[in-house]
Design an enzyme around this catalytic site. Structure first.
Site, short mmCIF file in Angstrom:
data_model
loop_
_atom_site.label_atom_id
_atom_site.label_comp_id
_atom_site.label_asym_id
_atom_site.label_seq_id
_atom_site.Cartn_x
_atom_site.Cartn_y
_atom_site.Cartn_z
CG HIS A 138 -1.86 1.19 1.24
ND1 HIS A 138 -3.23 1.02 1.35
CD2 HIS A 138 -1.66 2.52 1.13
CE1 HIS A 138 -3.82 2.21 1.32
NE2 HIS A 138 -2.88 3.13 1.19
CE LYS A 158 -7.88 2.28 -0.66
NZ LYS A 158 -6.74 3.14 -0.34
CG HIS A 209 -4.81 2.38 5.68
ND1 HIS A 209 -6.17 2.44 5.92
CD2 HIS A 209 -4.61 3.04 4.52
CE1 HIS A 209 -6.74 3.12 4.95
NE2 HIS A 209 -5.83 3.49 4.08
CG HIS A 257 -0.68 7.13 -1.07
ND1 HIS A 257 -1.90 7.25 -1.69
CD2 HIS A 257 -0.90 6.48 0.09
CE1 HIS A 257 -2.83 6.70 -0.91
NE2 HIS A 257 -2.25 6.22 0.17
CG HIS A 310 -9.85 4.83 3.32
ND1 HIS A 310 -8.62 5.43 3.39
CD2 HIS A 310 -10.57 5.32 4.37
CE1 HIS A 310 -8.60 6.27 4.44
NE2 HIS A 310 -9.78 6.21 5.04
CG ASP A 324 -1.56 4.95 4.02
OD1 ASP A 324 -1.69 5.28 2.83
OD2 ASP A 324 -2.25 5.41 4.94
C1 NCD Z 1 -3.29 9.20 1.94
C2 NCD Z 1 -2.80 10.21 0.90
O1 NCD Z 1 -2.23 11.24 1.29
O2 NCD Z 1 -2.95 9.96 -0.29
N1 NCD Z 1 -3.26 9.83 3.23
C3 NCD Z 1 -3.24 9.20 4.43
O3 NCD Z 1 -3.33 9.85 5.45
N2 NCD Z 1 -3.10 7.89 4.50
C4 NCD Z 1 -4.64 8.71 1.56
C5 NCD Z 1 -5.07 7.48 2.33
O4 NCD Z 1 -4.51 6.40 2.16
O5 NCD Z 1 -6.01 7.59 3.15
ZN ZN Z 2 -3.23 5.13 1.56
#
Ligand code: NCD
Ligand code: ZN
Length: 351
Positions: free
Chosen positions: A21, A106, A181, A23, A143, A254
């Site tokens: 997971h 997702k 998460h 970003h 989520h 995450d």
């Molecule tokens: C994530 C993001 O910034 O893209 N932020 C977070 O707090 N985890 C989005 C997400 O996974 O909820």
């Molecule tokens: Zn995330």
């Protein structure tokens, strides 16, 4: 056993791990962060919450090419692509995605987190798509928070289980689901008790910190992510789950980079940047639980097995050696603060 077993473990070698997971963002932000993940992990599941989101196979293919092109020279890091589910995603798109090697879809409840405005307003609207995913064997990544403003922020995950996850799994019992998460005892217990079609990712921050971290000595925005850190009983339940050896729990950082000026802001963005030292943070959490022997399954085996992908070959090594995280990292025209910036870590990933 030799006498050496009573002294602290000097080192740790694991099969190359994956991040299930992540970003990565796009453009200059992507270029700034990709090297950190590529150094730590062989593969990562890349979240589709760009602006605009990755809602089609064509967009996922193009994003994958940009990620591959942004890798450091010589890196064989492999991005695993996902689609962003909307009210309008079609069953045909699921088929195309599967054919193109997209690994999952997702589900963001609309408004739940960063760039989730285009997310699903009502899960019932996606029933046909979820059926197609069940048929094609494509996992749904959730989520797991309700967005109902009347539900307390700290209860949104537990309420999501009752209101959405239990009915969803009753309707589509064969659908593979990753509860992303997880942050609560309820989340961990639900996944542990359920059948093998549902698993969960756990972040390093939710293993290491409880919600006090956000408020200690002042407001600490770099500890703010969604789902938000919870009370200590929940952190302990997550540690128990992650270190249990159960194949239902695996590594998902995450890691979510946001420019420092948007974190340190009146309306600070949600997300912890952990990719720079992810394995070190997990090693610290597993060592504190006396469970370093369980780290390899969590980091390197359980995720691949759940997704039906081959386990990696090759290894990474960590050494028990104190080092200090940088205060900040370059992030395009801005700066990025890693979680624990300027602090000392006990473990170090070797190059
Ligand atoms: C994530 C993001 O910034 O893209 N932020 C977070 O707090 N985890 C989005 C997400 O996974 O909820
Ligand atoms: Zn995330």
């Amino acid at each position: 056993m030799s006498a050496a077993t009573s002294s602290p473990t000097p080192g740790l070698t694991l099969t190359r791990p994956d991040d299930w997971h992540l970003h990565l963002r796009d453009s200059a932000a992507l270029a700034a962060v990709i090297g950190h993940t590529a150094r730590q992990f062989a593969r990562a599941i890349v979240m589709p919450n760009l602006k605009p989101p990755i809602t089609t196979t064509a967009l996922a293919r193009a994003y994958r090419e940009r990620i591959l092109a942004a890798r450091p020279a010589g890196s064989d890091f492999e991005p695993l692509m996902t689609l962003y589910l909307t009210d309008n995603t079609s069953a045909d798109e699921i088929h195309r995605a599967r054919e193109a090697g997209v690994v999952a879809v997702k589900y963001y409840p609309a408004g739940a987190t960063t760039n989730s405005d285009a997310g699903v307003t009502d899960l019932a609207k996606t029933h046909k798509v979820l059926e197609a995913m069940q048929r094609e064997g494509l996992p749904l990544l959730v989520h797991g928070e309700v967005t109902d403003a009347e539900v307390d922020l700290f209860d949104r995950e537990a309420v999501f289980i009752d209101r959405q996850l239990i009915p969803l799994r009753r309707d589509l019992p064969e659908l593979k689901i990753v509860f992303e998460h997880i942050t609560t005892r309820e989340g961990a217990q639900y996944v542990l008790a359920a059948d093998a079609r549902i698993a969960a990712t756990v972040t390093p921050q939710h293993l290491l910190y409880n919600r006090n971290a956000i408020f200690t000595g002042g407001l600490r925005p770099h500890f703010y992510c969604l789902p938000v850190l919870k009370a200590e009983v929940h952190r302990q339940a997550l540690v128990t789950a992650a270190t249990s050896g159960s194949p239902k729990f695996f590594l998902g950082t995450d890691s979510a980079p946001h420019a420092v000026h948007l974190k340190e802001h009146a309306s600070g963005h949600a997300g912890c940047y952990t990719a720079f030292s992810a394995l070190e943070l997990y090693a610290e959490a597993f060592e504190a639980a006396g469970a370093l022997d369980k780290l390899e399954g969590f980091a390197s085996f359980h995720g691949a097995d759940f997704y039906g992908l081959p386990r990696n070959t090759g290894t990474v090594s960590l050494r028990r050696e104190a080092w200090t995280l940088p205060e900040s990292l370059p992030f395009g025209d801005a700066a990025l603060k890693p979680l624990r910036a300027g602090e000392t870590l006990a473990w170090r990933l070797l190059d």
